[in-house]
Design a protein around this motif. Structure first.
Motif, mmCIF file in Angstrom:
data_model
loop_
_atom_site.group_PDB
_atom_site.id
_atom_site.type_symbol
_atom_site.label_atom_id
_atom_site.label_comp_id
_atom_site.label_asym_id
_atom_site.label_seq_id
_atom_site.Cartn_x
_atom_site.Cartn_y
_atom_site.Cartn_z
ATOM 1 N N THR A 268 44.163 21.731 2.461
ATOM 2 C CA THR A 268 44.669 21.483 3.808
ATOM 3 C C THR A 268 44.385 20.043 4.226
ATOM 4 O O THR A 268 45.265 19.350 4.736
ATOM 5 C CB THR A 268 44.011 22.470 4.799
ATOM 6 N N GLU A 269 43.169 19.616 3.965
ATOM 7 C CA GLU A 269 42.781 18.249 4.309
ATOM 8 C C GLU A 269 43.558 17.231 3.476
ATOM 9 O O GLU A 269 44.081 16.245 4.000
ATOM 10 C CB GLU A 269 41.277 18.092 4.093
ATOM 11 N N ARG A 270 43.669 17.482 2.172
ATOM 12 C CA ARG A 270 44.374 16.557 1.274
ATOM 13 C C ARG A 270 45.850 16.430 1.653
ATOM 14 O O ARG A 270 46.420 15.342 1.598
ATOM 15 C CB ARG A 270 44.229 17.027 -0.171
ATOM 16 N N TYR A 271 46.474 17.560 2.040
ATOM 17 C CA TYR A 271 47.891 17.536 2.396
ATOM 18 C C TYR A 271 48.133 17.111 3.848
ATOM 19 O O TYR A 271 49.267 17.086 4.304
ATOM 20 C CB TYR A 271 48.516 18.915 2.181
ATOM 21 N N LYS A 272 47.057 16.803 4.545
ATOM 22 C CA LYS A 272 47.142 16.348 5.938
ATOM 23 C C LYS A 272 47.805 17.398 6.839
ATOM 24 O O LYS A 272 48.616 17.086 7.707
ATOM 25 C CB LYS A 272 47.838 14.995 6.040
ATOM 26 N N PRO B 111 46.977 20.103 9.711
ATOM 27 C CA PRO B 111 45.893 20.321 10.670
ATOM 28 C C PRO B 111 45.123 21.615 10.381
ATOM 29 O O PRO B 111 45.723 22.647 10.077
ATOM 30 C CB PRO B 111 46.614 20.422 12.018
ATOM 31 N N TYR C 284 49.965 21.572 16.405
ATOM 32 C CA TYR C 284 49.641 21.753 14.988
ATOM 33 C C TYR C 284 50.905 21.668 14.141
ATOM 34 O O TYR C 284 50.888 21.089 13.063
ATOM 35 C CB TYR C 284 48.926 23.083 14.736
ATOM 36 N N GLY D 160 51.858 18.175 13.706
ATOM 37 C CA GLY D 160 50.916 17.404 12.906
ATOM 38 C C GLY D 160 51.095 17.553 11.402
ATOM 39 O O GLY D 160 50.400 16.910 10.631
ATOM 40 N N ARG E 56 52.557 16.767 8.066
ATOM 41 C CA ARG E 56 53.282 15.632 7.489
ATOM 42 C C ARG E 56 54.020 16.008 6.215
ATOM 43 O O ARG E 56 54.982 15.365 5.844
ATOM 44 C CB ARG E 56 52.317 14.495 7.206
ATOM 45 N N HIS E 57 53.523 17.022 5.520
ATOM 46 C CA HIS E 57 54.113 17.411 4.244
ATOM 47 C C HIS E 57 54.548 18.875 4.306
ATOM 48 O O HIS E 57 53.850 19.755 3.817
ATOM 49 C CB HIS E 57 53.129 17.189 3.090
ATOM 50 N N ASN F 166 38.541 22.247 14.110
ATOM 51 C CA ASN F 166 38.119 21.110 13.273
ATOM 52 C C ASN F 166 36.623 21.167 12.996
ATOM 53 O O ASN F 166 36.193 20.942 11.862
ATOM 54 C CB ASN F 166 38.482 19.773 13.919
ATOM 55 N N CYS G 203 31.806 11.309 9.421
ATOM 56 C CA CYS G 203 32.914 11.942 8.710
ATOM 57 C C CYS G 203 32.595 11.978 7.233
ATOM 58 O O CYS G 203 32.364 10.952 6.621
ATOM 59 C CB CYS G 203 34.222 11.174 8.931
#
Length: 125
Positions: free
Chosen positions: A38-42, A44, A61, A64, A66-67, A105, A124
């Motif tokens: 989830t984080e890698r593919y951006k 949310p 969401y 947000g 992108r992919h 988050n 972070c």
């Protein structure tokens, strides 16, 4: 807008996450992989968490993502979590519902390894 949870609230949720890790270790490992994707593919974290909770996805969401092409993989992973690790899935869904004031988050960052103190300091990964 990110949730502003107190250190005590974050510590309470962190403890619940650690308990879930102990009681549902295979689910937890699969959830960890899903959150890394989830984080890698951006995508949310809120999108995935609302999918798990089975609630309507908030527009922020959806906007947000992108992919869009990666959503199929995320949905397949969610399906596997729900069907093969149902008890852990339900446990996590309940945790998300009970601690929704903490923020998706924050919850996901703690699953990915950050501590409550890291989150309060703004550290972070």
């Amino acid at each position: 807008m990110p949730a502003e949870a107190s250190l005590q609230e974050l510590q309470l949720v962190y403890s619940a996450i650690q308990s879930m890790k102990e009681s549902h270790p295979r689910f937890y490992d699969k959830l960890l992989i899903l959150l890394y994707k989830t984080e890698r593919y951006k995508i949310p974290f809120g999108y995935v968490c609302q999918q798990i909770r089975g609630v309507e996805i908030k527009e922020r969401y959806l906007n947000g993502i992108r992919h869009q092409s990666k959503l199929t993989e995320i949905h397949q992973d969610l399906f596997v979590l729900k069907t093969e690790y149902y008890e852990g899935y339900q446990h996590f869904s309940n945790l998300l519902h009970k601690h929704n004031w903490t923020g998706y988050n924050n919850i996901c960052r703690m699953i990915l390894g950050e501590t409550p103190e890291d989150l309060k300091k703004g550290k972070c990964g």
